[in-house]
Design a protein around this motif. Structure first.
Motif, PDB file in Angstrom:
ATOM      1  N   GLY A  13       0.781  -1.232   0.000  1.00 57.95           N
ATOM      2  CA  GLY A  13       0.000   0.000   0.000  1.00 57.95           C
ATOM      3  C   GLY A  13       0.810   1.279   0.000  1.00 57.95           C
ATOM      4  O   GLY A  13       0.306   2.330   0.376  1.00 57.95           O
ATOM      5  N   VAL A  14       2.071   1.218  -0.429  1.00 64.56           N
ATOM      6  CA  VAL A  14       2.888   2.441  -0.448  1.00 64.56           C
ATOM      7  C   VAL A  14       2.889   3.137  -1.816  1.00 64.56           C
ATOM      8  O   VAL A  14       3.507   4.187  -1.969  1.00 64.56           O
ATOM      9  N   LYS A  16       3.442   1.314  -5.002  1.00 69.73           N
ATOM     10  CA  LYS A  16       4.264   0.647  -6.032  1.00 69.73           C
ATOM     11  C   LYS A  16       3.502   0.514  -7.352  1.00 69.73           C
ATOM     12  O   LYS A  16       3.996   0.903  -8.402  1.00 69.73           O
ATOM     13  N   THR A  17       2.315  -0.069  -7.259  1.00 70.35           N
ATOM     14  CA  THR A  17       1.557  -0.352  -8.481  1.00 70.35           C
ATOM     15  C   THR A  17       1.138   0.940  -9.170  1.00 70.35           C
ATOM     16  O   THR A  17       1.233   1.071 -10.396  1.00 70.35           O
ATOM     17  N   ILE A 218       5.066  13.139  -5.970  1.00 64.43           N
ATOM     18  CA  ILE A 218       3.716  12.758  -6.400  1.00 64.43           C
ATOM     19  C   ILE A 218       2.725  13.140  -5.292  1.00 64.43           C
ATOM     20  O   ILE A 218       2.827  12.628  -4.168  1.00 64.43           O
ATOM     21  N   PRO A 219       1.788  14.039  -5.568  1.00 67.31           N
ATOM     22  CA  PRO A 219       0.859  14.447  -4.513  1.00 67.31           C
ATOM     23  C   PRO A 219      -0.215  13.387  -4.246  1.00 67.31           C
ATOM     24  O   PRO A 219      -0.455  12.520  -5.100  1.00 67.31           O
ATOM     25  N   ASN A 221      -3.709  12.383  -4.533  1.00 70.84           N
ATOM     26  CA  ASN A 221      -4.674  12.873  -5.510  1.00 70.84           C
ATOM     27  C   ASN A 221      -5.722  11.782  -5.755  1.00 70.84           C
ATOM     28  O   ASN A 221      -5.397  10.686  -6.197  1.00 70.84           O
ATOM     29  N   LEU A 224      -5.976   9.568  -8.940  1.00 65.83           N
ATOM     30  CA  LEU A 224      -5.049   8.433  -9.077  1.00 65.83           C
ATOM     31  C   LEU A 224      -5.636   7.195  -8.411  1.00 65.83           C
ATOM     32  O   LEU A 224      -5.431   6.071  -8.866  1.00 65.83           O
ATOM     33  N   ALA A 225      -6.364   7.402  -7.319  1.00 66.83           N
ATOM     34  CA  ALA A 225      -6.957   6.282  -6.598  1.00 66.83           C
ATOM     35  C   ALA A 225      -8.217   5.766  -7.293  1.00 66.83           C
ATOM     36  O   ALA A 225      -8.546   4.583  -7.210  1.00 66.83           O
ATOM     37  N   PRO A 228      -7.873   3.070 -11.069  1.00 66.29           N
ATOM     38  CA  PRO A 228      -7.846   1.606 -11.220  1.00 66.29           C
ATOM     39  C   PRO A 228      -9.241   0.980 -11.350  1.00 66.29           C
ATOM     40  O   PRO A 228      -9.386  -0.037 -12.021  1.00 66.29           O
TER      41      PRO A 228
HETATM   42  P1  ADP Z   1       1.197  -0.970  -3.504  1.00 68.20           P
HETATM   43  O1  ADP Z   1       1.298  -1.448  -4.913  1.00 68.20           O
HETATM   44  O2  ADP Z   1       2.502  -0.532  -2.922  1.00 68.20           O
HETATM   45  O3  ADP Z   1       0.495  -1.937  -2.613  1.00 68.20           O
HETATM   46  P2  ADP Z   1      -0.797   0.891  -4.534  1.00 68.20           P
HETATM   47  O4  ADP Z   1      -0.159   1.566  -5.687  1.00 68.20           O
HETATM   48  O5  ADP Z   1      -1.746  -0.205  -4.838  1.00 68.20           O
HETATM   49  O6  ADP Z   1       0.317   0.386  -3.513  1.00 68.20           O
HETATM   50  O7  ADP Z   1      -1.475   2.033  -3.666  1.00 68.20           O
HETATM   51  C1  ADP Z   1      -2.201   1.745  -2.482  1.00 68.20           C
HETATM   52  C2  ADP Z   1      -3.492   2.557  -2.477  1.00 68.20           C
HETATM   53  O8  ADP Z   1      -3.211   3.937  -2.454  1.00 68.20           O
HETATM   54  C3  ADP Z   1      -4.341   2.309  -3.711  1.00 68.20           C
HETATM   55  O9  ADP Z   1      -5.693   2.320  -3.338  1.00 68.20           O
HETATM   56  C4  ADP Z   1      -4.017   3.497  -4.603  1.00 68.20           C
HETATM   57  O10 ADP Z   1      -5.077   3.820  -5.470  1.00 68.20           O
HETATM   58  C5  ADP Z   1      -3.781   4.597  -3.578  1.00 68.20           C
HETATM   59  N1  ADP Z   1      -2.836   5.606  -4.048  1.00 68.20           N
HETATM   60  C6  ADP Z   1      -1.584   5.393  -4.507  1.00 68.20           C
HETATM   61  N2  ADP Z   1      -0.960   6.539  -4.819  1.00 68.20           N
HETATM   62  C7  ADP Z   1      -1.855   7.532  -4.549  1.00 68.20           C
HETATM   63  C8  ADP Z   1      -1.820   8.974  -4.628  1.00 68.20           C
HETATM   64  N3  ADP Z   1      -0.735   9.623  -5.076  1.00 68.20           N
HETATM   65  N4  ADP Z   1      -2.928   9.662  -4.251  1.00 68.20           N
HETATM   66  C9  ADP Z   1      -4.014   9.011  -3.789  1.00 68.20           C
HETATM   67  N5  ADP Z   1      -4.113   7.675  -3.677  1.00 68.20           N
HETATM   68  C10 ADP Z   1      -3.050   6.940  -4.039  1.00 68.20           C
END
Ligand code: ADP
Ligand code: MG
Length: 302
Positions: A13-14, A16-17, A218-219, A221, A224-225, A228
């Motif tokens: 949840g940091v 990566k994806t 990266i703010p 935002n 971005l969430a 997906p």
């Molecule tokens: P990981 O792959 O490290 O587990 P994710 O990329 O899936 O992490 O991100 C975890 C959650 O945070 C997801 O729900 C994603 O949509 C959300 N998220 C990631 N980056 C941002 C951002 N810059 N602003 C808002 N939400 C974000």
């Protein structure tokens, strides 16, 4: 020859994806030829690139077990091409969890991805690998195949907790399996400048790691969430959104900072060493408590 980067951090949840798919789309928009590899059995990067993981017959699992080549397993999502963001996807689904167990008894088990990528390296400018939230055999395959690691991190209390393990793993891979591997940089993600603690941690990261912290931030935002759930990277889903613009800026930074050519991953002569890896490791070890110590006092004030 492609530059191959892992997006890794064993915390879940940091970001990566989110970083992987948006950087892939941003680089594609800038005219780069990109392959995105999903190494996480959750298949989020696959779904987030407009590919239905349940419909995939051949995935990165087959590539690791050598029952398919990368050329046979990759797909070209049509929805990305529509907006001019076309990148190729080597997808994953739950089946990949089994590869971990099945590979244990095989020879060259850490180097299977590296070997497979040698055949397609010339077709791409960038290959990005989304790693699972663990330091598993899958992540090890990513690290063995890559020239470098991009580490997304949130500027929070305990920002560096866990980074020590990742850096030690990278050090070991560098020493024993892949002399080309470097830490490319730390990417500050989900950043909210209104939170004083985040600003402080960000400043401290910059002070301690200097050049190893990417300029782009990266703010946080919501677009971005949301992206997906539409099966698209934010950069494609809502290009004007602040987060999308930041990822395109990050793609520009990556292109700007890359040396013109890196050694071919699979058949490379060993370079002298990568002192950066050790420098970052030393910094993580010495800085961790300091950055963590900034947390509680500030947290109480807010
Ligand atoms: P990981 O792959 O490290 O587990 P994710 O990329 O899936 O992490 O991100 C975890 C959650 O945070 C997801 O729900 C994603 O949509 C959300 N998220 C990631 N980056 C941002 C951002 N810059 N602003 C808002 N939400 C974000
Ligand atoms: Mg993920």
């Amino acid at each position: 020859m492609a530059r191959i980067f892992c997006i890794a951090n064993q915390k879940g949840g940091v970001g990566k994806t989110t970083t992987t798919v948006n950087l892939a789309a941003g680089l594609a928009k800038l005219g780069q030829r990109v392959l995105m590899i999903d190494l996480d059995p959750q298949g989020n990067a696959t779904m987030g690139s407009g590919v239905d993981k349940r419909q995939l017959e051949v995935t990165v699992y087959d590539v690791l077990l050598e029952s398919a080549s990368v050329a046979e397993a990759r797909v070209k999502p049509e929805r990305l091409a529509e907006g001019g963001f076309a990148y190729d996807v080597l997808g994953a689904n739950r089946e990949l969890a089994g590869a971990e167990v099945e590979m244990v008894s095989l020879d060259r088990r850490e180097k299977r991805l590296r070997t497979a990528l040698a055949a397609v390296g010339a077709e791409y400018d960038f290959i990005l690998i989304d790693c699972p939230p663990s330091l598993s055999l899958l992540t090890l395959n990513g690290l063995c195949a890559a020239h470098g690691v991009i580490v997304p991190m949130q500027c929070e209390y305990f920002a560096l907790e866990g980074l020590t393990d990742l850096v030690n793993t990278i050090k070991q891979v560098h020493a024993n399996l892949n002399k080309n591997l470097q830490i490319i940089g730390l990417l500050r993600v989900m950043f909210d400048p209104r939170i004083t603690l985040q600003q402080q941690v960000s400043d401290q990261l910059k002070a301690h790691f200097g050049e190893k912290v990417f300029d782009t931030v990266i703010p946080r935002n919501v677009r971005l969430a949301e992206a997906p759930s539409y099966g698209l990277p934010g950069v494609v889903f809502d290009p004007p959104a602040k987060g999308s613009q930041a990822f395109v800026a990050f793609a520009e930074e990556m292109i700007r900072k890359m040396p013109p050519a890196l050694p071919a991953s699979a058949a490379a002569p060993e370079p002298p060493s990568a002192p950066e890896v050790h420098a970052v490791a030393a910094e993580v070890e010495s800085t961790g408590p300091a950055i963590q110590a900034a947390g509680p006092a500030e947290a109480k004030q807010e």
